[in-house]
Design a protein around this motif. Structure first.
Motif, PDB file in Angstrom:
ATOM      1  N   MET B  80     -13.760   9.903  32.660  1.00 40.34           N
ATOM      2  CA  MET B  80     -13.966   8.820  31.702  1.00 40.34           C
ATOM      3  C   MET B  80     -13.058   7.644  32.037  1.00 40.34           C
ATOM      4  SD  MET B  80     -14.593  10.704  28.069  1.00 40.34           S
ATOM      5  CE  MET B  80     -12.891  11.040  27.844  1.00 40.34           C
ATOM      6  N   GLN B  81     -11.834   7.977  32.373  1.00 43.53           N
ATOM      7  CA  GLN B  81     -10.863   6.941  32.685  1.00 43.53           C
ATOM      8  C   GLN B  81     -11.396   5.984  33.743  1.00 43.53           C
ATOM      9  OE1 GLN B  81      -8.325   5.598  34.586  1.00 43.53           O
ATOM     10  NE2 GLN B  81      -7.143   4.880  32.821  1.00 43.53           N
ATOM     11  N   GLY B  82     -12.025   6.551  34.750  1.00 43.00           N
ATOM     12  CA  GLY B  82     -12.556   5.727  35.817  1.00 43.00           C
ATOM     13  C   GLY B  82     -13.563   4.699  35.312  1.00 43.00           C
ATOM     14  N   VAL B  83     -14.485   5.157  34.504  1.00 43.81           N
ATOM     15  CA  VAL B  83     -15.501   4.257  33.964  1.00 43.81           C
ATOM     16  C   VAL B  83     -14.868   3.193  33.068  1.00 43.81           C
ATOM     17  CG1 VAL B  83     -17.535   4.095  32.493  1.00 43.81           C
ATOM     18  CG2 VAL B  83     -17.276   6.033  34.061  1.00 43.81           C
ATOM     19  N   ASP B  90      -8.857  -0.196  28.247  1.00 43.65           N
ATOM     20  CA  ASP B  90      -7.696   0.680  28.349  1.00 43.65           C
ATOM     21  C   ASP B  90      -7.929   1.940  27.538  1.00 43.65           C
ATOM     22  OD1 ASP B  90      -5.931  -0.716  30.046  1.00 43.65           O
ATOM     23  OD2 ASP B  90      -5.503  -2.142  28.445  1.00 43.65           O
ATOM     24  N   VAL B  91      -7.340   2.998  28.005  1.00 40.76           N
ATOM     25  CA  VAL B  91      -7.505   4.281  27.327  1.00 40.76           C
ATOM     26  C   VAL B  91      -6.242   4.645  26.569  1.00 40.76           C
ATOM     27  CG1 VAL B  91      -7.767   6.744  27.658  1.00 40.76           C
ATOM     28  CG2 VAL B  91      -9.169   5.162  28.972  1.00 40.76           C
ATOM     29  N   LEU B  92      -6.424   4.883  25.308  1.00 41.74           N
ATOM     30  CA  LEU B  92      -5.329   5.341  24.463  1.00 41.74           C
ATOM     31  C   LEU B  92      -5.562   6.827  24.259  1.00 41.74           C
ATOM     32  CD1 LEU B  92      -3.193   3.537  23.575  1.00 41.74           C
ATOM     33  CD2 LEU B  92      -4.502   2.937  21.546  1.00 41.74           C
ATOM     34  N   LEU B  93      -4.610   7.631  24.701  1.00 44.51           N
ATOM     35  CA  LEU B  93      -4.809   9.072  24.681  1.00 44.51           C
ATOM     36  C   LEU B  93      -4.210   9.735  23.444  1.00 44.51           C
ATOM     37  CD1 LEU B  93      -5.867  11.347  26.542  1.00 44.51           C
ATOM     38  CD2 LEU B  93      -3.518  11.612  27.309  1.00 44.51           C
ATOM     39  N   TYR B  94      -5.007  10.559  22.792  1.00 47.36           N
ATOM     40  CA  TYR B  94      -4.510  11.305  21.639  1.00 47.36           C
ATOM     41  C   TYR B  94      -4.829  12.771  21.840  1.00 47.36           C
ATOM     42  CZ  TYR B  94      -3.943   6.861  19.330  1.00 47.36           C
ATOM     43  OH  TYR B  94      -3.534   5.597  19.015  1.00 47.36           O
ATOM     44  N   GLN B  95      -3.871  13.600  21.528  1.00 54.49           N
ATOM     45  CA  GLN B  95      -4.124  15.023  21.657  1.00 54.49           C
ATOM     46  C   GLN B  95      -4.013  15.709  20.305  1.00 54.49           C
ATOM     47  OE1 GLN B  95      -1.459  17.174  24.166  1.00 54.49           O
ATOM     48  NE2 GLN B  95      -2.757  18.983  24.222  1.00 54.49           N
ATOM     49  N   VAL B  96      -4.989  16.508  19.976  1.00 56.31           N
ATOM     50  CA  VAL B  96      -4.925  17.293  18.741  1.00 56.31           C
ATOM     51  C   VAL B  96      -4.988  18.749  19.149  1.00 56.31           C
ATOM     52  CG1 VAL B  96      -5.905  15.529  17.271  1.00 56.31           C
ATOM     53  CG2 VAL B  96      -7.425  17.066  18.454  1.00 56.31           C
ATOM     54  N   LYS B  97      -3.823  19.303  19.453  1.00 53.32           N
ATOM     55  CA  LYS B  97      -3.823  20.622  20.063  1.00 53.32           C
ATOM     56  C   LYS B  97      -4.062  21.753  19.075  1.00 53.32           C
ATOM     57  CE  LYS B  97      -0.040  20.648  22.244  1.00 53.32           C
ATOM     58  NZ  LYS B  97       1.294  20.479  22.790  1.00 53.32           N
ATOM     59  N   ASP B  98      -3.695  21.579  17.845  1.00 55.53           N
ATOM     60  CA  ASP B  98      -3.921  22.674  16.907  1.00 55.53           C
ATOM     61  C   ASP B  98      -4.373  22.142  15.552  1.00 55.53           C
ATOM     62  OD1 ASP B  98      -1.648  21.578  15.717  1.00 55.53           O
ATOM     63  OD2 ASP B  98      -0.351  22.869  16.900  1.00 55.53           O
ATOM     64  N   VAL B 119     -13.709   8.326  21.548  1.00 59.91           N
ATOM     65  CA  VAL B 119     -14.525   9.417  22.063  1.00 59.91           C
ATOM     66  C   VAL B 119     -13.783  10.730  21.871  1.00 59.91           C
ATOM     67  CG1 VAL B 119     -14.184   8.136  24.207  1.00 59.91           C
ATOM     68  CG2 VAL B 119     -15.013  10.464  24.300  1.00 59.91           C
ATOM     69  N   ALA B 120     -14.493  11.633  21.237  1.00 58.70           N
ATOM     70  CA  ALA B 120     -13.938  12.954  20.948  1.00 58.70           C
ATOM     71  C   ALA B 120     -14.405  13.891  22.041  1.00 58.70           C
ATOM     72  CB  ALA B 120     -14.418  13.441  19.593  1.00 58.70           C
ATOM     73  N   GLY B 293     -18.339  13.372  31.426  1.00 58.41           N
ATOM     74  CA  GLY B 293     -17.335  12.378  31.077  1.00 58.41           C
ATOM     75  C   GLY B 293     -17.813  10.973  31.376  1.00 58.41           C
ATOM     76  N   GLU B 294     -18.389  10.822  32.553  1.00 60.74           N
ATOM     77  CA  GLU B 294     -18.877   9.500  32.927  1.00 60.74           C
ATOM     78  C   GLU B 294     -19.981   9.031  31.985  1.00 60.74           C
ATOM     79  OE1 GLU B 294     -20.027   9.759  37.016  1.00 60.74           O
ATOM     80  OE2 GLU B 294     -17.974  10.274  37.590  1.00 60.74           O
ATOM     81  N   ALA B 295     -20.877   9.914  31.702  1.00 60.26           N
ATOM     82  CA  ALA B 295     -21.988   9.543  30.823  1.00 60.26           C
ATOM     83  C   ALA B 295     -21.466   9.120  29.453  1.00 60.26           C
ATOM     84  CB  ALA B 295     -22.957  10.714  30.693  1.00 60.26           C
ATOM     85  N   ALA B 296     -20.520   9.877  28.950  1.00 65.94           N
ATOM     86  CA  ALA B 296     -19.975   9.557  27.629  1.00 65.94           C
ATOM     87  C   ALA B 296     -19.264   8.205  27.660  1.00 65.94           C
ATOM     88  CB  ALA B 296     -19.014  10.656  27.182  1.00 65.94           C
ATOM     89  N   ALA B 297     -18.504   8.002  28.706  1.00 69.45           N
ATOM     90  CA  ALA B 297     -17.781   6.736  28.818  1.00 69.45           C
ATOM     91  C   ALA B 297     -18.762   5.579  28.921  1.00 69.45           C
ATOM     92  CB  ALA B 297     -16.871   6.774  30.040  1.00 69.45           C
ATOM     93  N   ARG B 298     -19.828   5.791  29.666  1.00 67.67           N
ATOM     94  CA  ARG B 298     -20.825   4.725  29.790  1.00 67.67           C
ATOM     95  C   ARG B 298     -21.478   4.425  28.460  1.00 67.67           C
ATOM     96  NH1 ARG B 298     -22.185   6.597  34.906  1.00 67.67           N
ATOM     97  NH2 ARG B 298     -20.770   5.375  36.202  1.00 67.67           N
ATOM     98  N   MET B 299     -21.675   5.456  27.703  1.00 63.79           N
ATOM     99  CA  MET B 299     -22.239   5.267  26.364  1.00 63.79           C
ATOM    100  C   MET B 299     -21.352   4.323  25.564  1.00 63.79           C
ATOM    101  SD  MET B 299     -23.447   8.759  24.574  1.00 63.79           S
ATOM    102  CE  MET B 299     -25.062   9.435  24.861  1.00 63.79           C
ATOM    103  N   VAL B 300     -20.071   4.589  25.638  1.00 64.83           N
ATOM    104  CA  VAL B 300     -19.123   3.756  24.906  1.00 64.83           C
ATOM    105  C   VAL B 300     -19.191   2.315  25.391  1.00 64.83           C
ATOM    106  CG1 VAL B 300     -16.681   3.306  24.501  1.00 64.83           C
ATOM    107  CG2 VAL B 300     -17.550   5.649  24.425  1.00 64.83           C
TER     108      VAL B 300
END
Lengths: 336, 336
Positions: B80-83, B90-98, B119-120, B293-300
């Motif tokens: 996704m990052q690439g797209v 820019d990509v803002l990364l969030y992690q929801v581990k639990d 994007v989830a 990932g690419e498809a989702a990013a393109r959607m965005v």
DNA sequence: CTGTTAGCGCCTTCAT
DNA sequence: ATGAAGGCGCTAACAG
């Protein structure tokens, strides 16, 4: 919903509201509570953009990685993310997967004016790039790599390599091969892991067979190919030291496919302690990946707070003996 | 260096400079070129913060993942990052581990006002969470999971499971076990992979032995434990279908440690085609991770451009037969 | 402790 | 096609 709204709803002035939301001093507890309550009730959060524009920090940090699909980098970023999140910092992710991306990154500095700090994960930064980075005017920290100029957290590659090779030597191996990984123009080059090999061999007065040192790029398939070469010799090595677990995985597959057994016929040792290592019973040298990420992230947080953290942290490595290494069966030195 | 500086240096007004930098219409080519040149020369980039404040978009998208150290998620984010990077986002990364992180995330919406889209990745979003997300007022896309309400890209789990189980059945296996992964309150639950099992078994008129269905949380160790249970039966299964490759890796280790061979004694099949799968010769069902990932990013990207992309994309899966599956040796059905 | 006032750097009408 | 002016939401001085 803006700060003004919150201030009005809470019955205070703009400044007070701002101070309350920013944990800034000069606000009575009661007032602060009230403001916070209103804000929470309306899911209000300060606009970082406006905040930044008005002289504040971006509260953002750039994390630059060469890869994300490799366990090492994913784990690193994951652990940093946690620390940053707690500190209220957002992470802006940048990937420089190859030479071209790298060039673009340093030429255009896409993170310029967007972050308060930058952490480079597993990346060597040359002087030119450093110069470019300077114009960003932000703190730079390196994780998983050493940089004389930047604060960094890493492991001692020399030590890690020594643990691996000494283990092989202690088991009685003499015909030891090394699969070096050397990603051109890319991630950090663990030269230490190579040096450690030669040093250990020399220390034990074992001559290194130059055919037994194979340089390849990182990857399991590369490891597989490299050991293919090794097995092709009429007198193949009795042990293989790989610079990383993934490479070792590939080596193991090749050995098995050749009808040989690990460790009975050939011992294999890697470095990293990749999660899969325990699954394939690979003896390896563990490095604390999450630990490095956390330490690096904390460095950044400290730096941003104006404190000054240690300029360099070296994390310990441990030999994890599993079942991919054993005493050599064919004592090659006896036949001499 | 601000827009004003650039404008002055280029000998134009603020507005013109702004338009030139933004590819906006209403600027002569010559003028635009001049402005761009000055900007490039001084490594000037528009301040996204100020830009945003003045009414523009953030040019940022939030990527929310449960993990990063797992290959699937790392690869997904990487692609996704690439797209996004190409699109200048820019990509803002969030992690929801639990569960807790998840709760915090939806309660506080740390990405609020910081992004144009979210994007989830591999995350189920329930109605309450959806409600919360709504107040962000941004586009939401789901990758690696299905959501009736959001545009999404995923694979057909039912199909993937069918490919795996049918393969086992076609080889002649009847005593087939399934190791289900069911991460509570976490990532997406691939119920389809379970359903596919029952459906395939029924279609082949094979009764499912309830002892052969083991539910566990995701992970290689869990897979190892689960197959330990399976091997403990006096009449163990002749094949194991694991919901994911990592789980299958664990299963293989347990089988080997028990002195049995794969596939001679027990066949194992997974889903994903993890890079290590080829190294341990695991038969599996490949899913295009980067492709998703690419498809989702393109959607965005499309969504942000005002175009409207397909609301749902399902990517194909393929059975990859390697050496972890074979015809059963002990034809259990003969002994009946 | 609290309210008020200037900008921060840019985009967007408006004129020209 | 271009220049000028207003304001986006906020923080950092100031006064009080």
């Amino acid at each position: 919903m803006t700060l003004a709204d919150v201030a009005r709803l809470a019955g205070v002035g703009l400044g007070t509201a701002s101070r309350a939301l920013n944990d800034a001093p000069g606000v009575s507890d009661a007032t602060r509570r009230r403001v916070l309550e209103v804000a929470a009730h309306h899911s209000y959060v300060v606009s970082p953009d406006a905040s930044r524009l008005a002289g504040g920090a971006t509260r953002r940090v750039a994390v630059v990685v060469p890869h994300l699909s490799r366990w090492f980098f994913g784990a690193m970023v994951e652990s940093m993310q946690g620390v940053f999140f707690e500190a209220g910092l957002d992470v802006l992710l940048y990937q420089v997967k190859d030479g071209e991306a790298r060039h673009t990154f340093f030429a255009e500095l896409p993170a310029l004016r967007k972050v308060d700090a930058l952490v480079a994960v597993g990346l060597d930064i040359d002087d030119l790039e450093r110069k470019r980075l300077e114009i960003m005017g932000v703190h730079v920290v390196s994780a998983g790599g050493q940089h004389a100029v930047y604060p960094h957290v890493c492991i001692d590659d020399l030590e890690a390599g020594r643990l691996a090779v000494d283990h092989l030597l202690a088991l009685g191996h003499r015909a030891i091969a090394m699969i070096e990984t050397d990603d051109p123009d890319q991630a950090v080059h663990p030269h230490g892991r190579s040096k450690a090999f030669y040093a250990a061999m020399t220390r034990h007065r074992v001559e290194v067979d130059p055919r037994f040192v194979i340089k390849t790029s990182w990857g399991a398939e590369q490891g597989a190919d490299a050991s293919g070469t090794l097995l092709g010799y009429t007198d193949p090595p009795t042990a293989i030291y790989a610079h990383s677990d993934e490479v070792a995985f590939g080596a193991i597959r090749t050995i098995r496919r050749a009808g040989l057994r690990v460790p009975e016929d050939i011992s294999v040792v890697g470095i990293d302690d990749h999660p899969v290592a325990s699954l394939v019973d690979l003896t390896t040298v563990r490095q604390p990946v999450a630990g490095q990420g956390e330490a690096a992230a904390r460095m950044v947080v400290d730096l941003l707070r104006g404190e000054d953290p240690p300029r360099a942290v070296t994390m310990p490595t441990t030999l994890i003996v599993r079942r991919s290494t054993a005493r050599p069966r064919r004592r090659r030195d006896l036949s001499r």
